[in-house]
Design a protein around this motif. Structure first.
Motif, short mmCIF file in Angstrom:
data_model
loop_
_atom_site.label_atom_id
_atom_site.label_comp_id
_atom_site.label_asym_id
_atom_site.label_seq_id
_atom_site.Cartn_x
_atom_site.Cartn_y
_atom_site.Cartn_z
N UNK A 120 99.86 84.82 -14.80
CA UNK A 120 98.96 84.99 -13.65
C UNK A 120 99.41 84.21 -12.41
N UNK A 121 100.30 83.26 -12.61
CA UNK A 121 100.65 82.36 -11.51
C UNK A 121 101.63 82.96 -10.52
N UNK A 122 102.44 83.95 -10.94
CA UNK A 122 103.49 84.47 -10.07
C UNK A 122 103.91 85.87 -10.50
N UNK A 123 104.68 86.53 -9.65
CA UNK A 123 105.32 87.80 -9.97
C UNK A 123 106.81 87.59 -10.05
N UNK A 134 99.60 86.49 1.75
CA UNK A 134 99.33 85.08 1.53
C UNK A 134 99.06 84.35 2.85
N UNK A 135 98.41 83.22 2.74
CA UNK A 135 98.17 82.36 3.90
C UNK A 135 98.82 81.01 3.61
N UNK A 136 99.74 80.60 4.49
CA UNK A 136 100.42 79.31 4.31
C UNK A 136 101.02 78.92 5.66
N UNK A 256 106.96 78.66 -1.89
CA UNK A 256 106.75 79.51 -3.06
C UNK A 256 106.48 78.66 -4.29
N UNK A 257 107.28 77.63 -4.49
CA UNK A 257 107.07 76.74 -5.63
C UNK A 257 105.74 75.99 -5.51
N UNK A 258 105.43 75.56 -4.31
CA UNK A 258 104.18 74.83 -4.09
C UNK A 258 102.97 75.67 -4.51
N UNK A 259 102.99 76.95 -4.14
CA UNK A 259 101.87 77.82 -4.47
C UNK A 259 101.76 78.03 -5.98
N UNK A 260 102.89 78.22 -6.64
CA UNK A 260 102.89 78.42 -8.10
C UNK A 260 102.35 77.18 -8.80
N UNK A 261 102.84 76.02 -8.42
CA UNK A 261 102.43 74.78 -9.08
C UNK A 261 100.97 74.45 -8.77
N UNK A 262 100.52 74.74 -7.55
CA UNK A 262 99.11 74.49 -7.21
C UNK A 262 98.18 75.39 -8.03
#
Length: 408
Positions: A120-123, A134-136, A256-262
């Protein structure tokens, strides 16, 4: 020198005779670490790179193998010049590790739960995009408005933010083992639950690399296989544009990594006690021997004194924390992984599903996706790679994956 057609560059438009560039008869000397495991194609590519008139220093890491432009594992320092294919296509590809104060035994006890969170965390996949934008803060960077090439890719970048690539890219849970207290890492010895991800700048980075490589080829026509080493001066508009775009792509990969880990940290209800990240496929402005140079590391990572990073490998399905020693002989660089010993085609033709599954069972790894081209047998022996760079890095801990999500 005539300006290139910057909106519609093509590799078939060679420019004028003024664009012709030549290689030096002799190149700068470079060290090869672990040369007994580095193929002649990679060494030959490095030799051509060392003959560029802008080359100042170079090195070849023990995980090296042939690529485009610079070999994978190549380090090249230049004078005020940047080589788009010296950086590579997946700009800013990085490793990111979050360490949680959770017993790693929970990975076996709640395997379905952790597997679901990875899904669920990423594609995964080269062209995959989320259904929503996305918003970042990285998407609000002024470069997207100031550089026309980037403006055209902003929407797709927003749809891919937080996604992962194909090939050897992954997100995985595993066991972190800290062997002794290290003042830089700052973790007590023991075992922790870890979340490790490997991916880059997605379509944004690939588009930047292709676009500015075409421009560089028009501006500097190099002979033969050196064609992919065409450079842009940082005194030129095109070179400064690429530099800004490259740095944006690197920050995008980090986001990208930040969003997955968050996402996963929120699902776990815990914040990591330590995060370690490092990247490759990038160019840095650094001081070496009192001189500012542009240091390209394509499939190589910075390893300045006490700089932390992660070296992934798969021949015994473990990953490694490492701490740099700042060795001048490698331009403060180290390997970014074990390095391939088989091409993807060779791996697909010689490794069976039975062998892959047997290896995964032996090490207790649950693989979600993946393919034979990324089987452990396709990679070099990490013990040999690490022994070849003992003067470059120290080992301060290991990561053993247990649940791995990849494309496929």
């Amino acid at each position: 020198m005539p300006k290139p057609d910057r909106e519609n560059p093509t590799p078939d438009n060679p420019g004028t005779d003024e664009a012709k560039a030549s290689l030096n008869n002799t190149g700068v000397r470079f060290n090869v670490f672990g040369g007994e495991n580095v193929g002649p194609e990679a060494i030959n590519q490095m030799y051509h790179a060392a003959r560029l008139p802008v080359a100042v220093a170079a090195a070849l890491m023990p995980d090296a193998h042939a690529g485009y432009g610079l070999p994978i594992g190549g380090v090249l320092a230049t004078d005020n010049a940047v080589i788009p294919y010296g950086v590579g296509v997946d700009i800013g590809c990085r490793m990111c590790l979050s360490v949680f104060d959770i017993r790693p035994s929970e990975l076996l006890q709640k395997e379905n739960y952790f597997s679901r969170e990875l899904k669920q965390a990423t594609l995964f996949g080269g062209g995959r995009q989320f259904d929503t934008v996305a918003s970042h803060e990285v998407l609000e960077r002024p470069e997207f408005d100031e550089i026309p090439m980037l403006r055209r890719h902003r929407y797709r970048a927003a749809r891919q933010l937080g996604s992962s690539g194909s090939g050897n890219h992954f997100v995985e849970f595993g066991e972190v083992d800290i062997m002794e207290k290290d003042p830089v890492l700052g973790l007590q010895p023991g075992k922790y639950l870890g979340l490790l991800s490997h991916s880059g700048s997605r379509s944004l980075g690939a588009s930047i690399a292709d676009y500015y490589t075409r421009i560089a080829r028009q501006m500097r026509r190099l002979p033969g296989q050196a064609n992919n080493l065409a450079w842009l001066s940082l005194d030129e508009q095109e070179g400064m544009e690429y530099w800004l775009a490259m740095n944006l792509a690197g920050d995008y990969a980090a986001a990208c990594h930040e969003m997955i880990h968050d996402k996963i940290a929120k699902a776990l209800g815990r914040r990591p006690v330590r995060t370690v990240a490092n990247h490759h496929n990038f160019a840095w402005k650094e001081i070496h021997d009192g001189r500012e140079l542009i240091v390209h590391r394509k499939g190589a990572t910075p390893a300045a004194e006490d700089e932390l990073g992660i070296i992934p490998w798969v021949d015994d399905v473990e990953r490694l924390y490492r701490k740099g020693k700042g060795a001048a002989a490698s331009l403060s660089s180290a390997a970014h992984g074990a390095g391939r010993k088989m091409s993807r085609a060779q791996a697909m033709g010689s490794i069976t599903h039975e062998l892959l599954n047997e290896t995964l069972r032996k090490h207790g790894v649950h693989l979600l996706g993946g393919g034979l081209d990324e089987a452990p047998q396709a990679y070099k022996n990490i013990d040999e790679v690490m022994s070849s760079q003992e003067t470059l890095v120290d080992t301060v801990g290991t990561f053993t994956p247990k649940i791995v999500r990849m494309d496929g």
